[in-house]
Write a protein that holds these residues in place. Structure first.
Motif, mmCIF file in Angstrom:
data_model
loop_
_atom_site.group_PDB
_atom_site.id
_atom_site.type_symbol
_atom_site.label_atom_id
_atom_site.label_comp_id
_atom_site.label_asym_id
_atom_site.label_seq_id
_atom_site.Cartn_x
_atom_site.Cartn_y
_atom_site.Cartn_z
ATOM 1 N N GLU A 46 40.710 -0.073 -26.610
ATOM 2 C CA GLU A 46 40.727 1.091 -27.517
ATOM 3 C C GLU A 46 42.127 1.293 -28.104
ATOM 4 N N SER A 68 42.844 -1.448 -30.541
ATOM 5 C CA SER A 68 42.008 -1.243 -31.729
ATOM 6 C C SER A 68 42.569 -0.132 -32.607
ATOM 7 N N ASN A 82 25.907 -2.017 -20.223
ATOM 8 C CA ASN A 82 25.661 -2.469 -21.590
ATOM 9 C C ASN A 82 26.984 -2.677 -22.339
ATOM 10 N N CYS A 110 27.241 -4.090 -25.995
ATOM 11 C CA CYS A 110 27.107 -3.158 -27.133
ATOM 12 C C CYS A 110 28.439 -2.494 -27.449
ATOM 13 N N ILE A 111 29.216 -2.205 -26.412
ATOM 14 C CA ILE A 111 30.549 -1.632 -26.637
ATOM 15 C C ILE A 111 31.423 -2.661 -27.341
ATOM 16 N N CYS A 144 30.417 -4.997 -29.298
ATOM 17 C CA CYS A 144 29.953 -5.086 -30.694
ATOM 18 C C CYS A 144 30.494 -3.935 -31.535
ATOM 19 N N SER A 145 30.590 -2.755 -30.938
ATOM 20 C CA SER A 145 31.106 -1.618 -31.711
ATOM 21 C C SER A 145 32.571 -1.822 -32.092
ATOM 22 N N PHE A 146 33.331 -2.491 -31.231
ATOM 23 C CA PHE A 146 34.717 -2.808 -31.568
ATOM 24 C C PHE A 146 34.791 -3.990 -32.534
ATOM 25 N N LEU A 192 32.519 -5.072 -34.866
ATOM 26 C CA LEU A 192 31.943 -4.943 -36.207
ATOM 27 C C LEU A 192 32.995 -4.756 -37.298
ATOM 28 N N LYS A 202 33.739 -7.466 -40.316
ATOM 29 C CA LYS A 202 33.706 -7.086 -41.738
ATOM 30 C C LYS A 202 34.983 -7.530 -42.433
ATOM 31 N N SER A 210 27.002 -13.241 -26.417
ATOM 32 C CA SER A 210 25.689 -12.638 -26.669
ATOM 33 C C SER A 210 24.557 -13.408 -26.011
ATOM 34 N N TYR A 226 17.996 -3.590 -29.765
ATOM 35 C CA TYR A 226 17.541 -2.751 -30.874
ATOM 36 C C TYR A 226 16.482 -1.763 -30.457
#
Length: 150
Positions: free
Chosen positions: A68, A71, A100, A103-104, A106-108, A110, A114, A140, A149
């Motif tokens: 964090e 980031s 999970n 998923c954390i 992936c949130s960082f 994404l 991009k 993954s 999902y």
């Protein structure tokens, strides 16, 4: 003399009853002690497992805090992020799945994806960021993607 014999027999009977009562109490105390020792061992084992789980959670939280921080400063890369989470998965596999953490991750990742693929022309450079994508594919692979999902 018969009265004396009667009194002696009465004392002997009362003493025998007292001895039997004391013996029964002693057996009950031994059983109670045994059950308490078993309960103590079970609770100590549970406490050890919970301490280990708490230690794991603290270490995971430390790593997530570091991610964090990096980031928020914009110093984290897809490589370093993948390394952090692959280390977590390798070290704390069960907790990684339970909490999970993918998923954390992936949130960082994404926003980094991009930024990395902004302006990418796949026809001109088809292998752009291929190494990073392979690292993320490995991360993954442990997940049943359909569950992400739900």
């Amino acid at each position: 003399m018969p009265g004396l014999q009667h009194n002696v027999r009465l004392f002997v009977d009362l003493a025998e009853l007292d001895i039997q009562k004391i013996d029964e109490d002693l057996r009950n105390e031994k059983e109670t002690t045994l059950s308490l020792l078993k309960e103590k061992e079970k609770l100590e084992k549970m406490a050890g497992e919970q301490k280990q789980q708490l230690d794991s959670m603290e270490k995971i939280a430390d790593v997530l805090g570091q991610v964090e921080t990096e980031s928020s400063f914009g110093t984290i890369t897809l490589d370093s992020l993948a390394n952090y989470f692959s280390d977590l998965e390798r070290t704390y596999g069960d907790d990684y799945k339970l909490y999970n953490l993918f998923c954390i991750a992936c949130s960082f990742a994404l926003p980094l994806f991009k930024r990395a693929f902004q302006g990418w022309d796949p026809l001109q450079n088809p292998s752009h960021k291929l190494d990073e994508m392979l690292m993320w594919k490995d991360l993954s692979d442990i997940w049943d993607v359909s569950t992400l999902y739900m």
